[in-house]
Design an enzyme around this catalytic site. Structure first.
Site, short mmCIF file in Angstrom:
data_model
loop_
_atom_site.label_atom_id
_atom_site.label_comp_id
_atom_site.label_asym_id
_atom_site.label_seq_id
_atom_site.Cartn_x
_atom_site.Cartn_y
_atom_site.Cartn_z
N HIS A 158 -5.07 -6.45 1.11
CA HIS A 158 -5.78 -7.62 1.64
C HIS A 158 -7.29 -7.47 1.51
O HIS A 158 -7.82 -6.41 1.17
CB HIS A 158 -5.39 -7.85 3.11
CG HIS A 158 -5.77 -6.73 4.04
ND1 HIS A 158 -7.06 -6.51 4.49
CD2 HIS A 158 -5.00 -5.77 4.63
CE1 HIS A 158 -7.07 -5.48 5.30
NE2 HIS A 158 -5.84 -5.00 5.39
N CYS A 207 -3.01 -0.24 5.78
CA CYS A 207 -3.05 -1.25 4.72
C CYS A 207 -4.08 -0.87 3.66
O CYS A 207 -4.87 0.07 3.83
CB CYS A 207 -3.38 -2.62 5.29
SG CYS A 207 -2.02 -3.37 6.23
#
Length: 304
Positions: free
Chosen positions: A196, A212
């Site tokens: 992301h 992440c």
């Protein structure tokens, strides 16, 4: 009589140049050549000017912060001397993998995307999970693509935040400047892990996330626009990369290993693949020992 204020072409040119150097560059794209060729890119030198600092230069050249720091250990990242020469680490060996889809090599904090239509690879710096919250090694696919994702902290995140700050996070954060996911997100399979964007410039090319994979906004937008669903994704752990280039040059690239992924500095020396590659030549080991002790992530040619 009123005279219209026309912009000077020199002012427009200056503004264009300024914008080029204040926005992160897009991914570096390399031709792959033959299947036996693993060396791509070329290091460049940057002469420090007034106002330069490592985070700004990392964004300018689209390289990782820690990669820039490791390649230039003799320089203070916040107090650079004007006129100093910095190595921009843009030369690398491809990881030992099949050239397909997305490959994220955690120790070097880089993401590779192998174009299915062209014999090219796109390379991006990424941020990964911090110590104790490592990005997991996996082989999966892009399972979902989200524009303007909503951020919902997990229960584990809520508990960590409460333990550290005495209060809980918001249950969800909508799209906007306060959203830690930025504007785009790609889900790894059906897991809670995403590739992301970010609402912070700092942290790309570092171990700073909760697991992440973070990217600059321009970079994740490019992936979002160009990488289809079900593209294969492999998250790997290769701190040492090696290649016999053109059947003659012995090249090696060593990165700081991630100790929480069961790899230590001693393992780097003791891997059978590295022993076979370097052999018993004393001069080679003498050349490599300082790099093993303090990896700089640069490609080195073994020479007697």
């Amino acid at each position: 009589m009123m005279v219209k204020n026309k912009k000077s072409p020199y002012i427009s040119l200056s503004l264009t140049i300024l914008l080029l150097f204040t926005q992160p560059l897009m991914a570096t794209v390399y031709d792959l050549g033959s299947v036996n060729k693993r060396l791509i890119g070329k290091n460049t030198m940057h002469t420090v000017v007034k106002g330069d600092y490592f985070q700004q230069l990392a964004e300018q050249y689209n390289v990782g912060f820690l990669a820039l720091l490791a390649a230039n250990p003799q320089h203070d990242p916040f107090l650079l001397k004007i006129g100093a020469q910095l190595v921009i680490p843009s030369e690398m060996l491809l990881p030992f993998i099949t050239r397909q889809g997305i490959v994220i090599n955690l120790p070097e904090l880089r993401l590779y995307y192998f174009s299915p239509q062209e014999n090219k690879v796109h390379v991006f710096p990424v941020g990964i999970g911090r110590q104790g919250l490592s990005t997991p090694l996996t082989s999966t696919v892009i399972g979902e693509k989200r524009k303007d994702p909503i951020w919902r902290p997990t229960q584990a995140m809520q508990e960590r935040h409460f333990a550290e700050h005495g209060k809980y996070l918001a249950k969800e954060v909508p799209a906007g400047p306060n959203n830690p996911f930025g504007k785009y997100a790609l889900r790894l399979g059906t897991s809670e892990y995403l590739i992301h964007g970010s609402n912070q410039r700092f942290g790309i090319g570092m171990r700073a996330s909760s697991g992440c994979i973070r990217m600059y906004d321009d970079d994740i937008k490019w992936l979002f626009d160009n990488v289809p669903l079900n593209t294969k994704v492999r998250v790997i752990n290769q701190p040492v990369k090696m290649s016999y280039e053109n059947g003659e040059k012995q090249l090696i690239e060593i990165h700081q290993p991630l100790t929480d992924l069961d790899v230590t500095k001693n393992n780097v020396i003791l891997t059978k693949a590295m022993h076979r590659f370097v052999g018993s030549t004393r001069e080679y080991w003498q050349q490599l020992l300082p790099i093993i002790e303090k990896p700089h992530g640069l490609v080195v040619e073994l020479a007697k």
